[in-house]
Scaffold this motif. Structure first.
Motif, mmCIF file in Angstrom:
data_model
loop_
_atom_site.group_PDB
_atom_site.id
_atom_site.type_symbol
_atom_site.label_atom_id
_atom_site.label_comp_id
_atom_site.label_asym_id
_atom_site.label_seq_id
_atom_site.Cartn_x
_atom_site.Cartn_y
_atom_site.Cartn_z
ATOM 1 N N GLU A 4 -30.358 -31.023 -60.404
ATOM 2 C CA GLU A 4 -29.670 -30.106 -59.481
ATOM 3 C C GLU A 4 -30.518 -28.857 -59.219
ATOM 4 O O GLU A 4 -30.645 -28.389 -58.089
ATOM 5 C CB GLU A 4 -28.306 -29.701 -60.056
ATOM 6 N N VAL A 5 -31.113 -28.330 -60.293
ATOM 7 C CA VAL A 5 -31.921 -27.105 -60.168
ATOM 8 C C VAL A 5 -33.117 -27.348 -59.240
ATOM 9 O O VAL A 5 -33.363 -26.578 -58.303
ATOM 10 C CB VAL A 5 -32.403 -26.620 -61.562
ATOM 11 N N VAL A 6 -33.855 -28.435 -59.476
ATOM 12 C CA VAL A 6 -35.059 -28.660 -58.658
ATOM 13 C C VAL A 6 -34.672 -28.999 -57.224
ATOM 14 O O VAL A 6 -35.336 -28.546 -56.270
ATOM 15 C CB VAL A 6 -35.992 -29.729 -59.287
ATOM 16 N N SER A 7 -33.587 -29.729 -57.031
ATOM 17 C CA SER A 7 -33.160 -30.073 -55.664
ATOM 18 C C SER A 7 -32.831 -28.799 -54.895
ATOM 19 O O SER A 7 -33.198 -28.645 -53.723
ATOM 20 C CB SER A 7 -31.947 -31.015 -55.693
ATOM 21 N N LYS A 8 -32.136 -27.861 -55.560
ATOM 22 C CA LYS A 8 -31.780 -26.593 -54.918
ATOM 23 C C LYS A 8 -33.051 -25.784 -54.597
ATOM 24 O O LYS A 8 -33.201 -25.252 -53.499
ATOM 25 C CB LYS A 8 -30.867 -25.811 -55.869
ATOM 26 N N ARG A 9 -33.965 -25.718 -55.553
ATOM 27 C CA ARG A 9 -35.196 -24.947 -55.315
ATOM 28 C C ARG A 9 -35.977 -25.540 -54.138
ATOM 29 O O ARG A 9 -36.526 -24.811 -53.311
ATOM 30 C CB ARG A 9 -36.071 -24.928 -56.576
ATOM 31 N N PHE A 10 -36.054 -26.883 -54.072
ATOM 32 C CA PHE A 10 -36.772 -27.522 -52.970
ATOM 33 C C PHE A 10 -36.099 -27.192 -51.636
ATOM 34 O O PHE A 10 -36.763 -26.833 -50.672
ATOM 35 C CB PHE A 10 -36.847 -29.049 -53.189
ATOM 36 N N SER A 11 -34.754 -27.330 -51.610
ATOM 37 C CA SER A 11 -34.104 -27.114 -50.314
ATOM 38 C C SER A 11 -34.192 -25.644 -49.897
ATOM 39 O O SER A 11 -34.403 -25.337 -48.723
ATOM 40 C CB SER A 11 -32.680 -27.677 -50.333
ATOM 41 N N GLU A 12 -34.097 -24.724 -50.850
ATOM 42 C CA GLU A 12 -34.235 -23.289 -50.511
ATOM 43 C C GLU A 12 -35.610 -22.972 -49.920
ATOM 44 O O GLU A 12 -35.759 -22.054 -49.130
ATOM 45 C CB GLU A 12 -34.038 -22.431 -51.763
ATOM 46 N N GLN A 13 -36.608 -23.743 -50.344
ATOM 47 C CA GLN A 13 -37.970 -23.465 -49.868
ATOM 48 C C GLN A 13 -38.396 -24.410 -48.747
ATOM 49 O O GLN A 13 -39.576 -24.467 -48.389
ATOM 50 C CB GLN A 13 -38.942 -23.527 -51.049
ATOM 51 N N GLY A 14 -37.421 -25.179 -48.234
ATOM 52 C CA GLY A 14 -37.707 -26.081 -47.113
ATOM 53 C C GLY A 14 -38.645 -27.222 -47.469
ATOM 54 O O GLY A 14 -39.382 -27.707 -46.611
ATOM 55 N N LEU A 15 -38.615 -27.639 -48.726
ATOM 56 C CA LEU A 15 -39.512 -28.709 -49.161
ATOM 57 C C LEU A 15 -38.715 -30.000 -49.374
ATOM 58 O O LEU A 15 -37.524 -29.950 -49.694
ATOM 59 C CB LEU A 15 -40.197 -28.317 -50.483
ATOM 60 N N GLU A 16 -39.424 -31.140 -49.246
ATOM 61 C CA GLU A 16 -38.748 -32.414 -49.480
ATOM 62 C C GLU A 16 -39.301 -33.083 -50.721
ATOM 63 O O GLU A 16 -40.501 -33.079 -50.969
ATOM 64 C CB GLU A 16 -38.981 -33.346 -48.297
ATOM 65 N N GLY A 17 -38.393 -33.680 -51.499
ATOM 66 C CA GLY A 17 -38.782 -34.425 -52.691
ATOM 67 C C GLY A 17 -37.640 -35.340 -53.048
ATOM 68 O O GLY A 17 -36.606 -35.324 -52.384
ATOM 69 N N CYS A 18 -37.814 -36.121 -54.091
ATOM 70 C CA CYS A 18 -36.766 -37.078 -54.464
ATOM 71 C C CYS A 18 -36.650 -37.087 -55.991
ATOM 72 O O CYS A 18 -37.611 -37.460 -56.675
ATOM 73 C CB CYS A 18 -37.183 -38.443 -53.930
ATOM 74 N N PHE A 19 -35.515 -36.654 -56.501
ATOM 75 C CA PHE A 19 -35.373 -36.439 -57.950
ATOM 76 C C PHE A 19 -34.157 -37.178 -58.489
ATOM 77 O O PHE A 19 -33.107 -37.182 -57.852
ATOM 78 C CB PHE A 19 -35.257 -34.937 -58.231
ATOM 79 N N GLN A 20 -34.315 -37.775 -59.647
ATOM 80 C CA GLN A 20 -33.201 -38.546 -60.212
ATOM 81 C C GLN A 20 -33.191 -38.474 -61.729
ATOM 82 O O GLN A 20 -34.209 -38.212 -62.375
ATOM 83 C CB GLN A 20 -33.279 -40.006 -59.770
ATOM 84 N N VAL A 21 -31.987 -38.754 -62.274
ATOM 85 C CA VAL A 21 -31.845 -38.850 -63.734
ATOM 86 C C VAL A 21 -32.289 -40.244 -64.151
ATOM 87 O O VAL A 21 -31.973 -41.231 -63.499
ATOM 88 C CB VAL A 21 -30.366 -38.631 -64.145
ATOM 89 N N ASN A 22 -33.062 -40.308 -65.227
ATOM 90 C CA ASN A 22 -33.391 -41.613 -65.827
ATOM 91 C C ASN A 22 -33.507 -41.442 -67.340
ATOM 92 O O ASN A 22 -34.387 -40.741 -67.822
ATOM 93 C CB ASN A 22 -34.712 -42.167 -65.282
#
Ligand SMILES: C[S@@+](CC[C@H](N)C(=O)[O-])C[C@H]1O[C@@H](n2cnc3c(N)ncnc32)[C@H](O)[C@@H]1O
Length: 225
Positions: free
Chosen positions: A79-97
């Motif tokens: 959740e933290v990294v997804s929020k940081r990416f979206s706040e900075q206009g960046l795209e990535g794909c993160f998941q729990v494993n």
């Protein structure tokens, strides 16, 4: 396959739920990323950030044009990294494993970063994880890891649990209770046997500036087959 992810996950969950965020990546990571990984990446590359935590390494790579994918054992970290990416206009794909096996097909990643993550294994599971990471790398893909070495800050607050697999338990601080292992150089060469890995080390000694002394192994290899 041994897997310490389930027992270590609640500790990391609590750390990230408590608001732990790193604001900038380790300078050794920055230098190694630009020297070892970035020049070898093709267009539209996929880079796996294994155990990205609060996402500083992922952010650095994304800001440098990389499409970053990540796996973590902490849902809050995702959740933290997804929020940081979206706040900075960046795209990535993160998941729990939390599985021992990575949720990716063979030969799908152009590079894999495991910065200060492989430590959260025992000697057996570390070898298994490394082989699985090699599986998901494409031919010519670069692996880069940092992991705590004997005498490091983490080693000094841990005690062996004498299980025959080199496992130690962290006794103090926010990570208390986490199971780790701190390989010697010989053990590290066994773990990476057959992969043509290069092993180096970094040592910071900033105690006089009231920062913990720290030292870690740096391991890198390029997948050849
Ligand atoms: C010391 S932090 C490093 C975070 C990040 N790589 C960095 O350099 O800022 C270790 C991270 O590894 C994650 N971790 C531990 N075991 C893991 C596993 N089996 N799979 C994925 N992540 C794991 C933890 O949740 C934690 O975020």
């Amino acid at each position: 396959m041994t897997n310490l992810a389930t027992s270590n996950a609640p500790i990391w969950e609590q750390i990230y739920a408590g608001g732990h965020v790193m604001n900038y990546p380790d300078d050794a990571f920055v230098r190694l990323f630009h020297r070892l990984i970035k020049p070898k990446l093709p267009d539209k590359s996929r880079v796996l950030d294994y155990g990205f935590g609060s996402g500083t390494t992922s952010l650095h790579m994304a800001k440098n044009g990389v499409f970053v994918e990540g796996v973590e054992i902490s849902k809050t970290a995702v959740e933290v990294v997804s929020k940081r990416f979206s706040e900075q206009g960046l795209e990535g794909c993160f998941q729990v494993n939390k599985e021992a096996i990575l949720p990716f097909e063979e030969a799908t990643m152009d590079a894999l970063v495991a910065w200060q993550v492989l430590t959260y294994n025992n000697l057996n599971s570390m070898r298994e994880k490394v082989l699985d990471m090699q599986r998901v790398l494409k031919k010519g893909g670069v692996f880069l890891a940092a992991l705590s070495m004997p005498g490091s800050a983490l080693d000094l607050i841990s005690e062996p649990i004498n299980d025959g697999y080199g496992t130690k338990e962290i006794r103090h601080g926010v990570q208390a209770g986490a199971k780790i292992c701190i390989p010697s150089e010989i053990e590290l060469h066994d773990i990476f046997a057959g992969l043509n890995a290069t092993v180096g080390s970094v040592r910071y000694d900033f105690e006089s500036f009231e920062m913990a002394q720290n030292s870690f192994w740096i391991v890198s290899f390029t997948k050849v087959e």
